[in-house]
Design a protein around this motif. Structure first.
Motif, PDB file in Angstrom:
ATOM      1  N   ALA A   3       0.817  -1.218   0.000  1.00 31.75           N
ATOM      2  CA  ALA A   3       0.000   0.000   0.000  1.00 31.75           C
ATOM      3  C   ALA A   3       0.846   1.261   0.000  1.00 31.75           C
ATOM      4  O   ALA A   3       0.477   2.266  -0.627  1.00 31.75           O
ATOM      5  N   VAL A   4       1.980   1.236   0.686  1.00 38.38           N
ATOM      6  CA  VAL A   4       2.844   2.415   0.728  1.00 38.38           C
ATOM      7  C   VAL A   4       3.406   2.703  -0.668  1.00 38.38           C
ATOM      8  O   VAL A   4       3.418   3.848  -1.124  1.00 38.38           O
ATOM      9  N   ALA A   7       0.763   4.177  -2.847  1.00 34.60           N
ATOM     10  CA  ALA A   7       0.552   5.595  -2.517  1.00 34.60           C
ATOM     11  C   ALA A   7       1.639   6.460  -3.156  1.00 34.60           C
ATOM     12  O   ALA A   7       1.348   7.529  -3.712  1.00 34.60           O
ATOM     13  N   ARG A  10       1.023   6.678  -6.854  1.00 33.22           N
ATOM     14  CA  ARG A  10      -0.058   7.636  -7.142  1.00 33.22           C
ATOM     15  C   ARG A  10       0.443   9.070  -7.087  1.00 33.22           C
ATOM     16  O   ARG A  10       0.007   9.906  -7.880  1.00 33.22           O
ATOM     17  N   GLU A  11       1.339   9.369  -6.156  1.00 33.88           N
ATOM     18  CA  GLU A  11       1.893  10.724  -6.092  1.00 33.88           C
ATOM     19  C   GLU A  11       2.687  11.040  -7.348  1.00 33.88           C
ATOM     20  O   GLU A  11       2.597  12.135  -7.898  1.00 33.88           O
ATOM     21  N   GLU A 169     -10.912   0.709  -2.270  1.00 32.10           N
ATOM     22  CA  GLU A 169     -11.233   1.943  -1.545  1.00 32.10           C
ATOM     23  C   GLU A 169     -12.708   1.967  -1.216  1.00 32.10           C
ATOM     24  O   GLU A 169     -13.553   1.599  -2.038  1.00 32.10           O
ATOM     25  N   ARG A 178      -7.762  12.065  -0.797  1.00 29.98           N
ATOM     26  CA  ARG A 178      -6.354  11.705  -0.851  1.00 29.98           C
ATOM     27  C   ARG A 178      -5.782  11.637   0.567  1.00 29.98           C
ATOM     28  O   ARG A 178      -5.028  10.779   0.918  1.00 29.98           O
ATOM     29  N   ARG A 179      -6.211  12.606   1.400  1.00 32.40           N
ATOM     30  CA  ARG A 179      -5.752  12.598   2.777  1.00 32.40           C
ATOM     31  C   ARG A 179      -6.266  11.359   3.489  1.00 32.40           C
ATOM     32  O   ARG A 179      -5.569  10.742   4.264  1.00 32.40           O
ATOM     33  N   PHE A 181      -6.895   8.467   2.175  1.00 35.33           N
ATOM     34  CA  PHE A 181      -6.118   7.314   1.721  1.00 35.33           C
ATOM     35  C   PHE A 181      -4.768   7.287   2.431  1.00 35.33           C
ATOM     36  O   PHE A 181      -4.302   6.242   2.866  1.00 35.33           O
ATOM     37  N   ARG A 182      -4.153   8.461   2.574  1.00 35.12           N
ATOM     38  CA  ARG A 182      -2.873   8.514   3.288  1.00 35.12           C
ATOM     39  C   ARG A 182      -3.045   8.080   4.738  1.00 35.12           C
ATOM     40  O   ARG A 182      -2.178   7.424   5.307  1.00 35.12           O
ATOM     41  N   ARG A 184      -5.177   5.932   5.757  1.00 39.76           N
ATOM     42  CA  ARG A 184      -5.310   4.476   5.706  1.00 39.76           C
ATOM     43  C   ARG A 184      -3.940   3.806   5.576  1.00 39.76           C
ATOM     44  O   ARG A 184      -3.642   2.825   6.246  1.00 39.76           O
ATOM     45  N   VAL A 185      -3.086   4.390   4.727  1.00 38.75           N
ATOM     46  CA  VAL A 185      -1.739   3.855   4.550  1.00 38.75           C
ATOM     47  C   VAL A 185      -0.953   3.993   5.852  1.00 38.75           C
ATOM     48  O   VAL A 185      -0.239   3.070   6.270  1.00 38.75           O
TER      49      VAL A 185
END
Length: 200
Positions: A3-4, A7, A10-11, A169, A178-179, A181-182, A184-185
């Motif tokens: 997941a990291v 993420a 995605r960035e 998701e 997005r925040r 999701f972060r 969650r990560v």
């Protein structure tokens, strides 16, 4: 890919069409299986079986509380002696019916026998999704297509990671999402790095 890493990917891809395209496709996948209560069949080609995507979807199904995302991997060379989760052969496509979703993942245009089976499943009422080159008969019969042409910026394996993560998701992302999701990560990373509970 964990997941990291998803993420971070995605960035890197922010501002490209890939994020929107993979999320739309994942939304169609999730919407199809959830609205029908499951029945996700996942098939590749004889040369390319998407077992890695199957494993990620099983994980996402568990993490998101959406059991409908867990697929049945349909294999070209399945044998009765294989473990149960690897022993489902192409005959399962012939049994596909209304309410089931068939996701076809292929790095190149599939051969005619697979295309015919997919066409039969669609005629029987299955929803067909295609992840692959975006050319040939298969995309024209699919209800939803995510084209990953040869030579594109991302390879098919990377796109599968993005699709599986987006399918898990719990809500469609918004600018604020997005925040979330972060978060969650971060929670997942915290959980994975936490020491085991003390046993007395």
């Amino acid at each position: 890919m964990d997941a990291v890493r998803v993420a971070l990917l995605r960035e890197v891809l922010a501002g490209t069409e890939w994020l929107g395209a993979t999320r739309r496709f994942a939304g169609a996948l999730r919407g199809s299986v959830v609205s029908h209560g499951g029945g996700l069949l996942l098939v590749g080609t004889p040369e390319y079986e998407p077992w890695h995507l199957a494993a990620h979807l099983v994980d996402e199904a568990a993490w998101s509380g959406t059991p409908e995302l867990a697929p049945t991997l349909v294999r070209h060379a399945a044998r009765p002696s294989d473990p149960a989760h690897l022993a489902v052969g192409l005959g399962r496509l012939e049994a596909a019916r209304r309410g089931e979703t068939l996701l076809v993942v292929a790095p190149a245009t599939p051969a005619a026998p697979l295309v015919e089976r997919v066409s039969d499943a669609r005629r029987a009422g299955a929803t067909v999704l295609s992840l692959g080159p975006g050319q040939g008969e298969l995309p024209s019969m699919a209800h939803e297509v995510l084209a990953v042409p040869d030579g594109s910026e991302l390879d098919l394996d990377t796109v599968q990671h993005l699709v599986s993560a987006a399918a898990g998701e719990n809500a469609l992302p918004t600018p604020r999402g997005r925040r979330r999701f972060r978060d969650r990560v971060a929670r997942l990373a915290e959980h994975l790095t936490a020491p085991p509970p003390a046993r007395w």
